[in-house]
Structures are given as C-alpha cells and as structure tokens.
Design a protein around this motif. Structure first.
Motif, mmCIF file in Angstrom:
data_model
loop_
_atom_site.group_PDB
_atom_site.id
_atom_site.type_symbol
_atom_site.label_atom_id
_atom_site.label_comp_id
_atom_site.label_asym_id
_atom_site.label_seq_id
_atom_site.Cartn_x
_atom_site.Cartn_y
_atom_site.Cartn_z
ATOM 1 N N GLU A 31 0.823 -1.198 0.000
ATOM 2 C CA GLU A 31 0.000 0.000 0.000
ATOM 3 C C GLU A 31 0.867 1.262 0.000
ATOM 4 O OE1 GLU A 31 -3.115 1.777 3.142
ATOM 5 O OE2 GLU A 31 -3.503 -0.329 2.580
ATOM 6 N N ILE A 32 1.906 1.257 0.837
ATOM 7 C CA ILE A 32 2.825 2.405 0.902
ATOM 8 C C ILE A 32 3.551 2.566 -0.431
ATOM 9 C CG2 ILE A 32 4.949 3.250 1.971
ATOM 10 C CD1 ILE A 32 3.902 2.067 4.629
ATOM 11 N N GLN A 33 3.983 1.439 -1.035
ATOM 12 C CA GLN A 33 4.665 1.506 -2.331
ATOM 13 C C GLN A 33 3.733 2.071 -3.410
ATOM 14 O OE1 GLN A 33 6.041 -2.580 -2.695
ATOM 15 N NE2 GLN A 33 8.116 -2.017 -2.022
ATOM 16 N N LYS A 34 2.433 1.689 -3.339
ATOM 17 C CA LYS A 34 1.468 2.234 -4.293
ATOM 18 C C LYS A 34 1.316 3.743 -4.079
ATOM 19 C CE LYS A 34 -3.293 1.907 -5.919
ATOM 20 N NZ LYS A 34 -3.426 3.313 -6.126
ATOM 21 N N GLU A 35 1.222 4.173 -2.822
ATOM 22 C CA GLU A 35 1.120 5.598 -2.520
ATOM 23 C C GLU A 35 2.367 6.342 -3.017
ATOM 24 O OE1 GLU A 35 0.273 6.372 1.606
ATOM 25 O OE2 GLU A 35 -1.513 5.090 1.576
ATOM 26 N N LEU A 36 3.541 5.737 -2.801
ATOM 27 C CA LEU A 36 4.782 6.362 -3.281
ATOM 28 C C LEU A 36 4.795 6.453 -4.806
ATOM 29 C CD1 LEU A 36 7.482 4.757 -0.935
ATOM 30 C CD2 LEU A 36 6.730 7.142 -0.960
ATOM 31 N N ASP A 40 4.977 9.762 -6.880
ATOM 32 C CA ASP A 40 6.017 9.960 -7.901
ATOM 33 C C ASP A 40 5.393 10.376 -9.226
ATOM 34 O OD1 ASP A 40 8.060 9.362 -6.149
ATOM 35 O OD2 ASP A 40 8.336 7.289 -6.840
ATOM 36 N N ALA A 41 4.256 9.746 -9.567
ATOM 37 C CA ALA A 41 3.561 10.104 -10.806
ATOM 38 C C ALA A 41 3.055 11.542 -10.717
ATOM 39 C CB ALA A 41 2.408 9.139 -11.063
ATOM 40 N N ARG A 42 2.497 11.914 -9.561
ATOM 41 C CA ARG A 42 1.996 13.288 -9.374
ATOM 42 C C ARG A 42 3.146 14.283 -9.439
ATOM 43 N NH1 ARG A 42 -1.090 16.980 -10.535
ATOM 44 N NH2 ARG A 42 -1.686 18.443 -8.939
ATOM 45 N N ILE A 43 4.276 13.949 -8.830
ATOM 46 C CA ILE A 43 5.458 14.823 -8.880
ATOM 47 C C ILE A 43 5.920 14.983 -10.324
ATOM 48 C CG2 ILE A 43 7.925 14.927 -8.311
ATOM 49 C CD1 ILE A 43 7.147 13.736 -5.541
ATOM 50 N N ALA A 44 5.926 13.889 -11.082
ATOM 51 C CA ALA A 44 6.332 13.959 -12.496
ATOM 52 C C ALA A 44 5.382 14.857 -13.280
ATOM 53 C CB ALA A 44 6.373 12.554 -13.104
ATOM 54 N N GLU A 45 4.063 14.733 -12.995
ATOM 55 C CA GLU A 45 3.087 15.601 -13.662
ATOM 56 C C GLU A 45 3.334 17.062 -13.315
ATOM 57 O OE1 GLU A 45 -0.826 14.366 -12.520
ATOM 58 O OE2 GLU A 45 -0.636 12.409 -13.475
ATOM 59 N N MET A 46 3.573 17.321 -12.034
ATOM 60 C CA MET A 46 3.808 18.698 -11.588
ATOM 61 C C MET A 46 5.096 19.259 -12.192
ATOM 62 S SD MET A 46 2.660 18.413 -7.635
ATOM 63 C CE MET A 46 1.786 19.898 -7.216
ATOM 64 N N GLU A 47 6.138 18.422 -12.278
ATOM 65 C CA GLU A 47 7.393 18.866 -12.890
ATOM 66 C C GLU A 47 7.190 19.184 -14.364
ATOM 67 O OE1 GLU A 47 10.038 15.650 -11.841
ATOM 68 O OE2 GLU A 47 10.717 16.686 -10.024
ATOM 69 N N ALA A 48 6.406 18.351 -15.062
ATOM 70 C CA ALA A 48 6.126 18.600 -16.482
ATOM 71 C C ALA A 48 5.331 19.896 -16.636
ATOM 72 C CB ALA A 48 5.368 17.423 -17.086
#
Length: 134
Positions: A31-36, A40-48
């Motif tokens: 569950e924690i790995q899924k949240e991470l 990470d996907a959200r961070i990548a979206e925000m960086e883009a």
C-alpha cells in the motif's frame, strides 16, 4: 512427548500468527509503495507542468524584450522625425525671412521705379514744353 507436542503446537500457532503479521506488513508495504508510486507520478506531472509554465514564461520574456526593442526603435525614429521637423521649421523660418526681405526689396524697387516713372513723365513733359517753345 506431550510437552514437545504442545510446544510444537504453540510454535506452529506462533508461526501462523507471525505469518499473518508478515502478510499484514507486506500488504502495508504494498500500500505504501502504491502511494509512493502515485506520488512519484503526481510529482512527475507537476514537474512537467512546471516545465511547460517555465517555457511559456521564457517565451513571454523573449516577447517582452522584442517589444521593448521595437519601442526603443520607434522612439528613435520619432526623435529623428522631431529633429527633422525642427530643422525644417527652422529652414522654413529662414525662408520666410528671406521672402520678407525680398518682398521688402521688391517694394523698395517698385517705389524707386514709380519715382523714376514720375521723373520720366516730368522730363517728357519738360521736353514737350521745350519742343513747343522751339
């Protein structure tokens, strides 16, 4: 033997309990790995998104610089035109003064011409008088 069997049963129960705890911990870790991964996907979206916004800002900065250069060029042209107008206005004033001088000279010459015409008329009249006396 009974003690050993009981001990083995206790250990088997403990092993089952520990296996359940391990399964729970594995589920928590998953569950924690899924949240991470989601983060990470959200961070990548925000960086883009941030990179896109930064690119737009750079484009706007470049456009602002272009416009400032254009304004400066137009201001320089305006100053040139104003200087040219001032020169032409001064030249026109000079020409107006020259025209006024020439008009004054023409009026003076016309007056002198009129005086000469009067003198000629006087002389012709005098000559005619003399002719009639002869």
């Amino acid at each position: 033997v009974v003690d050993k069997n009981a001990r083995m049963a206790d250990l088997e129960i403990t092993i089952l309990q520990k296996s359940g705890q391990i399964a729970e911990k594995n589920a928590t870790i998953a569950e924690i790995q899924k949240e991470l991964a989601d983060r990470d996907a959200r961070i990548a979206e925000m960086e883009a998104s941030s990179a896109e916004k930064e690119a737009r800002i750079v484009e706007k900065d470049a456009r602002i610089v272009e416009m400032e250069v254009s304004v400066a060029e137009k201001e320089a042209i305006i100053h040139e035109k104003e200087a040219s107008i001032a020169d032409q206005t001064a030249q026109l004033s000079g020409n107006n003064a020259t025209v006024a001088d020439m008009e004054a000279t023409a009026a003076e010459m016309q007056a002198r011409n009129a005086e000469k015409d009067t003198r000629i008329e006087e002389l012709e009249a005098n000559a005619s008088e003399k002719d009639s006396e002869i």
